[in-house]
Design a protein around this motif. Structure first.
Motif, PDB file in Angstrom:
ATOM      1  N   GLU A 242       0.838  -1.202   0.000  1.00 28.32           N
ATOM      2  CA  GLU A 242       0.000   0.000   0.000  1.00 28.32           C
ATOM      3  C   GLU A 242       0.874   1.254   0.000  1.00 28.32           C
ATOM      4  O   GLU A 242       0.592   2.215  -0.711  1.00 28.32           O
ATOM      5  CB  GLU A 242      -0.934  -0.005   1.221  1.00 28.32           C
ATOM      6  N   ALA A 243       1.949   1.204   0.787  1.00 20.45           N
ATOM      7  CA  ALA A 243       2.852   2.351   0.818  1.00 20.45           C
ATOM      8  C   ALA A 243       3.545   2.524  -0.528  1.00 20.45           C
ATOM      9  O   ALA A 243       3.704   3.639  -1.014  1.00 20.45           O
ATOM     10  CB  ALA A 243       3.890   2.163   1.934  1.00 20.45           C
ATOM     11  N   VAL A 244       3.928   1.408  -1.135  1.00 27.40           N
ATOM     12  CA  VAL A 244       4.639   1.489  -2.408  1.00 27.40           C
ATOM     13  C   VAL A 244       3.719   2.007  -3.515  1.00 27.40           C
ATOM     14  O   VAL A 244       4.076   2.907  -4.268  1.00 27.40           O
ATOM     15  CB  VAL A 244       5.217   0.109  -2.796  1.00 27.40           C
ATOM     16  N   LEU A 245       2.511   1.467  -3.568  1.00 26.02           N
ATOM     17  CA  LEU A 245       1.629   1.818  -4.688  1.00 26.02           C
ATOM     18  C   LEU A 245       0.877   3.135  -4.470  1.00 26.02           C
ATOM     19  O   LEU A 245       0.180   3.597  -5.363  1.00 26.02           O
ATOM     20  CB  LEU A 245       0.633   0.686  -4.966  1.00 26.02           C
ATOM     21  N   THR A 246       1.009   3.744  -3.299  1.00 30.16           N
ATOM     22  CA  THR A 246       0.445   5.080  -3.142  1.00 30.16           C
ATOM     23  C   THR A 246       1.525   6.149  -3.327  1.00 30.16           C
ATOM     24  O   THR A 246       1.234   7.333  -3.293  1.00 30.16           O
ATOM     25  CB  THR A 246      -0.253   5.269  -1.781  1.00 30.16           C
ATOM     26  N   ALA A 247       2.764   5.705  -3.505  1.00 29.89           N
ATOM     27  CA  ALA A 247       3.795   6.615  -4.015  1.00 29.89           C
ATOM     28  C   ALA A 247       3.629   6.603  -5.535  1.00 29.89           C
ATOM     29  O   ALA A 247       2.937   5.738  -6.055  1.00 29.89           O
ATOM     30  CB  ALA A 247       5.171   6.114  -3.596  1.00 29.89           C
TER      31      ALA A 247
ATOM     32  N   THR B 192       1.739 -11.193 -14.298  1.00 28.15           N
ATOM     33  CA  THR B 192       1.936 -10.824 -12.892  1.00 28.15           C
ATOM     34  C   THR B 192       1.469  -9.397 -12.625  1.00 28.15           C
ATOM     35  O   THR B 192       0.801  -9.126 -11.627  1.00 28.15           O
ATOM     36  CB  THR B 192       3.425 -10.951 -12.516  1.00 28.15           C
ATOM     37  N   ILE B 193       1.818  -8.494 -13.541  1.00 24.13           N
ATOM     38  CA  ILE B 193       1.408  -7.095 -13.370  1.00 24.13           C
ATOM     39  C   ILE B 193      -0.119  -7.013 -13.336  1.00 24.13           C
ATOM     40  O   ILE B 193      -0.707  -6.360 -12.465  1.00 24.13           O
ATOM     41  CB  ILE B 193       1.967  -6.232 -14.528  1.00 24.13           C
TER      42      ILE B 193
ATOM     43  N   VAL C 296       4.224   5.170  -8.177  1.00 28.13           N
ATOM     44  CA  VAL C 296       4.838   3.934  -8.669  1.00 28.13           C
ATOM     45  C   VAL C 296       3.746   3.121  -9.355  1.00 28.13           C
ATOM     46  O   VAL C 296       2.627   3.045  -8.858  1.00 28.13           O
ATOM     47  CB  VAL C 296       5.416   3.115  -7.484  1.00 28.13           C
ATOM     48  N   THR C 297       4.080   2.522 -10.496  1.00 27.38           N
ATOM     49  CA  THR C 297       3.090   1.665 -11.151  1.00 27.38           C
ATOM     50  C   THR C 297       3.351   0.211 -10.783  1.00 27.38           C
ATOM     51  O   THR C 297       4.440  -0.137 -10.337  1.00 27.38           O
ATOM     52  CB  THR C 297       3.175   1.798 -12.680  1.00 27.38           C
ATOM     53  N   GLU C 298       2.335  -0.615 -11.004  1.00 27.36           N
ATOM     54  CA  GLU C 298       2.488  -2.044 -10.744  1.00 27.36           C
ATOM     55  C   GLU C 298       3.614  -2.608 -11.598  1.00 27.36           C
ATOM     56  O   GLU C 298       4.356  -3.485 -11.159  1.00 27.36           O
ATOM     57  CB  GLU C 298       1.197  -2.796 -11.076  1.00 27.36           C
ATOM     58  N   ALA C 299       3.737  -2.085 -12.828  1.00 30.08           N
ATOM     59  CA  ALA C 299       4.773  -2.589 -13.730  1.00 30.08           C
ATOM     60  C   ALA C 299       6.155  -2.362 -13.134  1.00 30.08           C
ATOM     61  O   ALA C 299       7.005  -3.253 -13.140  1.00 30.08           O
ATOM     62  CB  ALA C 299       4.658  -1.894 -15.081  1.00 30.08           C
ATOM     63  N   GLN C 300       6.365  -1.164 -12.577  1.00 31.90           N
ATOM     64  CA  GLN C 300       7.668  -0.882 -11.976  1.00 31.90           C
ATOM     65  C   GLN C 300       7.921  -1.789 -10.785  1.00 31.90           C
ATOM     66  O   GLN C 300       9.027  -2.295 -10.594  1.00 31.90           O
ATOM     67  CB  GLN C 300       7.733   0.582 -11.529  1.00 31.90           C
ATOM     68  N   LEU C 301       6.882  -2.004  -9.991  1.00 29.93           N
ATOM     69  CA  LEU C 301       7.025  -2.854  -8.816  1.00 29.93           C
ATOM     70  C   LEU C 301       7.431  -4.264  -9.238  1.00 29.93           C
ATOM     71  O   LEU C 301       8.424  -4.815  -8.752  1.00 29.93           O
ATOM     72  CB  LEU C 301       5.701  -2.884  -8.037  1.00 29.93           C
TER      73      LEU C 301
END
Lengths: 342, 268
Positions: B111-116, B257-258, B118-123
């Motif tokens: 949640e912290a990562v994807l509310t910065a 996965t994305i 950041v896209t799912e693809a990058q993650l």
């Protein structure tokens, strides 16, 4: 700054938020108040772009959350409810990582981290591993994370939960300070907190918006509402005798012992001295007045009343209680009961 | 979708790509560091060293006893011509990747990562890159084996290089499968078992090529037969078809996965 229009968020089997709309003006601190499981976290997740709404739109700083999520995300500093932090990282390391992730220029990362550390008073744990920090420090590291890129909007989900009273006071002071030059939305299930910190309050219950206004407005609506509480001993007790008090009021009574009854009287706004009239009624009937107390309706009572009323209406509408699944029951523990008796 | 934020102006497009890459790099570096901060990483590192070392020792002994009729250089044998290689290959990647995204679901850090911004693809890409690097790091110490052989005799380094290329490609596919299953659940063990099963099925279906099940299906089995592919790589053949097969499979798995992360996030 933030326009939330008719958002509904449905999960498989239940609706967490239905048709909620509100605006947040630039520079204000908005309190998002509601009991546990009311849909606060879901709403915040929709506003931050973590969850897409089932219906409705959210526009933050001119960008739509669904079509321009990255633009929205770079405007917002978000403190999620359970403050998820990577436990294996050190505090300053984590904040540098977050600053870089949020697009702070390489040369400015160091300064941004220093500023956030200073603002949240976590200098003495900067070298510690996050997994070993106490709840209070974790919360403040989470806040520092939200602040580190100096975003114009802060969204804080239950920022004081799990803190001790001293820490609660510190965090509230910090939020007030932060709110001077930023737009802040904070959620809470503790009313005095919202009252102390926020410019405006939105009350949400069971996924619906049930009230909105400044704490003063909400209070003023209800301040006129006075009442009395009495304990009466009478063989021929009849609660209807009080109904004409203050030109009509609501009366609730319960029998305590054989002849002893407790009466709660809530009058309308321009009621005047309800307790005096109650006394006179008793005298007139020859009832023994064992206790008489003047009561004020606090914001908290209203909150509870609004929520209870909604709750009741809802339960009649559908039997299934739709709580958010991830709400722990232990959050019920109110840090501050916030009674306002006089 | 990631370029959307920056694509408002044409001049901003290049800048947006740079920003996108920087975010990917920041995520990748963090991920790689955090892998090396887990006990599991060192446990897997030790295990694979022991396993590979032991296996290599066996090969050298077998090679020295050439009267047994086996005439294969140890390095060729080392690159996937015995079952030991596949045991290590099929167990290692699920073990190291099972926590990759599952742990983020569990702790909520996603949640912290994807509310910065950041896209799912990058993650997903950053996870894959980090775990792929770690996977390859497991094999780096084995370079000492051909060095040892070089010390005592002459060694053709061409097949050794292509052998490592095979490990990198096959490992990449297995790592991507591990990342995929880890994205599906917050339970690490479940993710690990699932990706092991996927890899195992891939392995078994591949070696059906040797069993002549049906003439029609054999080309298909050969197409995914990792044993056969490794044989080619170990002999020094770099077949473009194999490279394309692995790279495109990796890309497909990562794409799925994305999508899986996006879907799961919506249903949170």
């Amino acid at each position: 700054m933030i326009q939330v229009q008719h958002i509904t968020k449905a999960f498989a089997g239940h609706t967490a938020v239905s048709d909620v709309s509100f605006d947040v003006e630039a520079g204000e601190i908005l309190g998002f108040l509601g009991p546990n499981g009311a849909g606060k976290t879901t709403t915040m997740r929709v506003v931050t772009g973590f969850l897409p709404p089932t219906h409705g739109t959210v526009v933050v700083g001119g960008y739509d959350v669904v079509t321009a999520p990255l633009a929205v995300k770079s405007l917002i500093g978000y403190l999620p409810e359970h403050v998820p932090l990577h436990p294996e990282m050190r505090v300053s390391e984590y904040l540098s990582f977050r600053a870089a992730l949020k697009g702070v220029a390489r040369a400015k990362v160091g300064r941004a981290v220093e500023r956030a550390i200073e603002e949240c008073i976590i200098g003495d744990v900067r070298g510690r591993v996050i997994g070993q920090l106490s709840k209070g420090y974790r919360q403040r590291v989470g806040l520092a994370d939200a602040l580190v890129s100096d975003p114009p909007i802060l969204i804080l989900d239950e920022p004081t939960i799990g803190l001790d009273p001293t820490q609660i006071r510190e965090v509230r002071k910090l939020i007030k300070e932060l709110g001077r030059k930023r737009t802040v939305v904070l959620s809470s299930h503790i009313l005095p907190e919202v009252e102390a910190v926020c410019d405006r309050v939105v009350i949400i219950s069971r996924g619906r918006l049930v009230g909105e206004g400044t704490p003063e407005e909400l209070k003023r609506q209800l301040e006129g509402k006075v009442g009395a509480q009495a304990e009466v001993r009478a063989a021929d007790f009849d609660p209807a005798a009080f109904e004409s008090v203050a030109g009509g009021c609501s009366v609730e009574s319960e029998a305590l012992e054989d002849d002893v009854h407790r009466v709660v009287i809530t009058a309308g706004e321009e009621a005047g001295a309800v307790e005096e009239e109650v006394f006179l009624v008793c005298v007139e009937r020859g009832w023994v007045l064992r206790e008489l107390k003047k009561t004020h309706v606090s914001l908290e009572d209203i909150f509870v009343e609004i929520v209870a009323r909604e709750d009741h209406a809802d339960r009649e509408a559908d039997e299934e209680p739709d709580e958010e699944p991830d709400k722990e029951a232990d959050k019920e523990a109110d840090e501050e009961p916030g009674e306002e008796e006089s | 979708m990631s370029a959307r934020a920056g694509s408002r102006t044409m001049s901003g497009a290049g800048e947006a790509v740079l920003r996108w890459l920087r975010t990917l790099w920041v995520l990748f570096v963090r991920e790689l560091r955090s892998i090396f901060l887990t006990v599991l990483a060192y446990a897997v590192l030790c295990l694979s060293l022991f396993a590979n070392g032991g296996v290599f020792l066996i090969y050298v002994f077998v090679f020295s006893e050439s009267h047994q009729g086996i005439n294969m250089p140890p390095m060729e044998m080392f690159f996937g011509q015995t079952i030991f290689f596949y045991i290590i290959m099929l167990v290692g990647p699920p073990l190291i990747t099972m926590r990759s995204i599952a742990a983020e679901w569990k702790s909520g850090t996603i949640e912290a990562v994807l509310t910065a911004p950041v896209t799912e693809a990058q993650l997903v890409l950053s996870k894959f890159m980090a775990y792929w690097c770690f996977f390859f790091a497991l094999w780096v110490p084995t370079v000492s084996y051909p060095l040892l052989l070089e010390w005592y005799g002459n060694l053709d380094w061409g097949p050794v290089a292509s052998g490592y290329l095979g490990i990198l490609l096959l490992g990449g596919l297995l790592v991507s499968l591990g990342i995929f299953t880890s994205a599906l659940t917050k339970h690490q063990l479940l993710a690990g078992l699932l990706s092991f099963s996927l890899g195992f099925v891939l392995f078994v279906v591949g070696i059906l090529a040797y069993l002549n099940v049906s003439a029609k299906a054999t080309p298909f089995f050969e197409f995914i037969n990792m044993w056969g592919h490794m044989e080619e790589f170990a002999q020094g053949t770099v077949d473009t078809r194999r490279v394309v097969f692995y790279l495109s499979s990796i890309a497909t798995v990562l794409f799925v996965t994305i999508k899986a992360v996006q879907l799961k996030r919506v249903g949170q």
